[in-house]
Design a protein around this motif. Structure first.
Motif, PDB file in Angstrom:
ATOM      1  N   VAL A   1      -5.893  24.789  49.388  1.00  0.00           N
ATOM      2  CA  VAL A   1      -7.311  24.903  49.018  1.00  0.00           C
ATOM      3  C   VAL A   1      -7.680  23.800  48.029  1.00  0.00           C
ATOM      4  N   LEU A   2      -6.821  23.568  47.046  1.00  0.00           N
ATOM      5  CA  LEU A   2      -7.076  22.492  46.078  1.00  0.00           C
ATOM      6  C   LEU A   2      -7.184  21.142  46.786  1.00  0.00           C
ATOM      7  N   ALA A   3      -6.270  20.886  47.712  1.00  0.00           N
ATOM      8  CA  ALA A   3      -6.266  19.612  48.432  1.00  0.00           C
ATOM      9  C   ALA A   3      -7.509  19.483  49.313  1.00  0.00           C
ATOM     10  N   THR A   4      -7.888  20.549  50.004  1.00  0.00           N
ATOM     11  CA  THR A   4      -9.071  20.522  50.876  1.00  0.00           C
ATOM     12  C   THR A   4     -10.329  20.308  50.056  1.00  0.00           C
ATOM     13  N   ASN A   5     -10.459  21.037  48.962  1.00  0.00           N
ATOM     14  CA  ASN A   5     -11.635  20.876  48.093  1.00  0.00           C
ATOM     15  C   ASN A   5     -11.710  19.466  47.517  1.00  0.00           C
ATOM     16  N   TYR A   6     -10.577  18.951  47.138  1.00  0.00           N
ATOM     17  CA  TYR A   6     -10.538  17.597  46.593  1.00  0.00           C
ATOM     18  C   TYR A   6     -11.017  16.584  47.632  1.00  0.00           C
ATOM     19  N   GLN A   7     -10.554  16.736  48.867  1.00  0.00           N
ATOM     20  CA  GLN A   7     -10.948  15.789  49.916  1.00  0.00           C
ATOM     21  C   GLN A   7     -12.452  15.831  50.170  1.00  0.00           C
ATOM     22  N   THR A   8     -13.039  17.011  50.155  1.00  0.00           N
ATOM     23  CA  THR A   8     -14.486  17.101  50.430  1.00  0.00           C
ATOM     24  C   THR A   8     -15.323  16.669  49.235  1.00  0.00           C
ATOM     25  N   GLU A   9     -14.814  16.818  48.031  1.00  0.00           N
ATOM     26  CA  GLU A   9     -15.583  16.492  46.823  1.00  0.00           C
ATOM     27  C   GLU A   9     -15.215  15.141  46.224  1.00  0.00           C
TER      28      GLU A   9
ATOM     29  N   ILE B   1     -15.650  12.005  46.856  1.00  0.00           N
ATOM     30  CA  ILE B   1     -16.636  10.919  46.713  1.00  0.00           C
ATOM     31  C   ILE B   1     -17.627  11.186  45.575  1.00  0.00           C
ATOM     32  N   PHE B   2     -17.754  12.447  45.153  1.00  0.00           N
ATOM     33  CA  PHE B   2     -18.681  12.796  44.080  1.00  0.00           C
ATOM     34  C   PHE B   2     -18.015  12.808  42.700  1.00  0.00           C
ATOM     35  N   LEU B   3     -16.698  12.623  42.673  1.00  0.00           N
ATOM     36  CA  LEU B   3     -15.959  12.724  41.418  1.00  0.00           C
ATOM     37  C   LEU B   3     -15.746  11.349  40.789  1.00  0.00           C
ATOM     38  N   SER B   4     -15.747  11.333  39.464  1.00  0.00           N
ATOM     39  CA  SER B   4     -15.431  10.092  38.751  1.00  0.00           C
ATOM     40  C   SER B   4     -13.939   9.818  38.890  1.00  0.00           C
ATOM     41  N   ALA B   5     -13.518   8.636  38.541  1.00  0.00           N
ATOM     42  CA  ALA B   5     -12.100   8.254  38.637  1.00  0.00           C
ATOM     43  C   ALA B   5     -11.247   9.177  37.782  1.00  0.00           C
ATOM     44  N   ASP B   6     -11.757   9.530  36.595  1.00  0.00           N
ATOM     45  CA  ASP B   6     -11.017  10.424  35.701  1.00  0.00           C
ATOM     46  C   ASP B   6     -10.889  11.824  36.312  1.00  0.00           C
ATOM     47  N   GLN B   7     -11.965  12.332  36.905  1.00  0.00           N
ATOM     48  CA  GLN B   7     -11.944  13.642  37.547  1.00  0.00           C
ATOM     49  C   GLN B   7     -11.011  13.647  38.764  1.00  0.00           C
ATOM     50  N   GLN B   8     -11.055  12.551  39.526  1.00  0.00           N
ATOM     51  CA  GLN B   8     -10.152  12.441  40.682  1.00  0.00           C
ATOM     52  C   GLN B   8      -8.700  12.511  40.239  1.00  0.00           C
ATOM     53  N   LYS B   9      -8.401  11.779  39.165  1.00  0.00           N
ATOM     54  CA  LYS B   9      -7.029  11.762  38.666  1.00  0.00           C
ATOM     55  C   LYS B   9      -6.598  13.160  38.225  1.00  0.00           C
TER      56      LYS B   9
END
Length: 173
Positions: free
Chosen positions: A68-76, A78-86
């Protein structure tokens, strides 16, 4: 020395090992049969199965969380900052590592399942071994083999099977 004496001397030396050798008494047991007919073994196996299923459910739940974490990350993403992505990537990696740690903890080489199996099964095996030793001593048996784990055994007379006697000694029906 005449030929007749020579013949008897040679024959005596040739037969000596046969006289000196004691005939070994051999018996067989079927450990699978014995274990299947011991209520305490069946009970221990049921406990191990229940524990194993509970731990597997815990692992499955943690794996689902990681998915679920991985799926949510993939869909979101493009909207996340580099720090949030990390941070989210680290969260996913941590969850996946948690799953691996749970698998190792419960089902690893020296994991909880192994320890639980040792605690439940070893006393039963020790009881069986003691019963085998007692029977061997009583019946003057030199060797007891497990026919259920002997792939080279092709035929065995049923009178050599002492499995029921072992069960009787253990108090099983």
């Amino acid at each position: 020395m005449n030929m007749k004496k020579y013949f008897w001397i040679v024959l005596a030396f040739a037969a000596m090992p046969l006289w000196a050798q004691k005939q070994q008494a051999i018996a067989y047991v079927d450990m699978q049969y014995i274990l299947k007919n011991l209520p305490q073994y069946e009970s221990a196996n049921e406990q191990l199965t229940l524990i194993s299923k509970r731990w597997q459910k815990e692992i499955d739940a943690a794996q689902q969380e990681a998915r679920v974490l991985a799926t949510n990350y993939q869909t979101e993403q493009i909207f996340l900052s580099a720090d949030q992505q990390k941070r989210r990537e680290e969260e996913i990696v941590n969850k996946e590592n948690e799953v691996l740690e749970l698998k190792r903890k419960y089902f690893g080489q020296d994991g909880e399942l192994y320890k639980k199996r040792e605690a439940l099964i070893k006393p039963i095996q020790d009881e069986i071994y003691t019963a085998l030793q007692d029977l061997a001593s009583e019946k003057k048996i030199d060797i007891i083999k497990d026919r259920s784990s002997d792939p080279s055994l092709i035929y065995m007379s049923s009178k050599l099977d002492i499995s029921d006697q072992v069960l009787q000694k253990l108090g099983a029906k």
